[in-house]
Design a protein around this motif. Structure first.
Motif, mmCIF file in Angstrom:
data_model
loop_
_atom_site.group_PDB
_atom_site.id
_atom_site.type_symbol
_atom_site.label_atom_id
_atom_site.label_comp_id
_atom_site.label_asym_id
_atom_site.label_seq_id
_atom_site.Cartn_x
_atom_site.Cartn_y
_atom_site.Cartn_z
ATOM 1 N N TYR A 1 47.566 26.584 40.318
ATOM 2 C CA TYR A 1 48.761 27.385 40.580
ATOM 3 C C TYR A 1 48.502 28.850 40.241
ATOM 4 O O TYR A 1 47.594 29.187 39.471
ATOM 5 C CB TYR A 1 49.946 26.867 39.755
ATOM 6 N N VAL B 1 55.908 31.246 42.934
ATOM 7 C CA VAL B 1 54.936 30.284 42.420
ATOM 8 C C VAL B 1 54.196 29.651 43.589
ATOM 9 O O VAL B 1 54.818 29.198 44.562
ATOM 10 C CB VAL B 1 55.625 29.192 41.589
ATOM 11 N N ILE C 1 51.159 32.477 39.613
ATOM 12 C CA ILE C 1 52.535 32.955 39.477
ATOM 13 C C ILE C 1 52.549 34.461 39.673
ATOM 14 O O ILE C 1 51.779 35.182 39.032
ATOM 15 C CB ILE C 1 53.115 32.606 38.092
#
Length: 269
Positions: free
Chosen positions: A79, A71, A81
């Motif tokens: 963000y 992450v 992932i």
């Protein structure tokens, strides 16, 4: 994100906005938010127990040896992932796996309460031990039509409940203070109850933390999930099953700039 009797609650007649609900903003101030202490850039790994075994049982992905998530988080909440250890292709499955981790990012960098309630028309209601805040969606366009928050007399959030056409979702919290939390509250245990028709799902999350470079982040979350069918017929046998799992967070890299480099240039190192 528990069945509570609301019949004894007295609803105030005055409606107001989030700006005029001091309990909401004060709770945000008194809760631990690492970005308030200088967190700008964060990288960490996540592993979910039993996930590899579950996917291997499907026998359509080949043999998976180790599956983990990387992450990348950057202030004020961007963000990305990555799914590591999964075969190439299967983009829909990878998307679902990422969503599973996305729903738990709040464990690491908690969301503030005020933005979640700001668009609702708010009003107070009384509770037996503190204050309650009810939010109504007057537009009829939001997936959650009503929210209810219960605060203890010391301002601590005790319960967050949502109502939608698909069911009722309530989260209750046990909060405490840690040595690294600057006298701010941190969640020790969170219990989520989902009621959908006759099915009740209870998810108990217990948190263990560790300090990294002066910031506190979860190291492990033990999760107990119980599903049961709730009926009024006493002759029906209980239909209940419980599953235990653990989410482990590791290899935190704090304010190294790696998340920013990865998200802006795709460079990992």
């Amino acid at each position: 994100m528990r069945v509570v009797s609301l019949f004894f609650l007295l609803l105030f007649s005055i409606n107001t906005s989030a700006v005029n609900i001091p309990e909401v903003n004060e709770f945000d101030i008194r809760y631990y938010h690492p970005e308030s202490y200088g967190l700008k850039d964060l990288v960490f790994e996540v592993r979910v127990s039993n996930l590899v075994e579950t996917l291997n049982k499907r026998q359509s992905f080949g043999k998976i040896e180790d599956l983990y998530f990387k992450v990348y988080w950057m202030f004020p909440g961007q963000y990305q992932i990555e799914v590591n250890g999964f075969p190439k292709g299967f983009e829909e499955v990878k998307y679902q796996l990422k969503q599973m981790i996305k729903n738990r990012l709040d464990f690491v960098v908690p969301l503030k309460l005020a933005p979640r309630v700001r668009s609702y028309e708010l009003s107070y209601f009384k509770t037996s031990s503190g204050k309650g805040v009810r939010g109504k969606d007057r537009t009829g366009t939001r997936p959650v039509s009503e929210i209810q928050l219960k605060f203890k007399s010391n301002g601590m959030l005790e319960e967050f409940k949502t109502f939608s056409p698909t069911g009722v979702n309530s989260s209750t919290f046990d909060l405490g203070v840690k040595g690294w939390s600057n006298n701010k509250w941190v969640v020790d245990k969170m219990t989520i109850k989902l009621i959908q028709g006759v099915q009740l799902t209870t998810i108990e999350n217990e948190f263990e933390y560790k300090s990294y470079n002066g910031f506190g982040f979860p190291e492990k979350v033990d999760i107990k999930t119980t599903q049961e069918i709730v009926t009024n017929n006493e002759k029906n046998k209980p239909n209940k099953r419980t599953v235990n799992s653990t989410i482990e967070f590791s290899k935190y890299e704090v304010n190294t700039g790696k998340a920013m480099r990865f998200m802006t240039k795709g460079i990992k190192k």
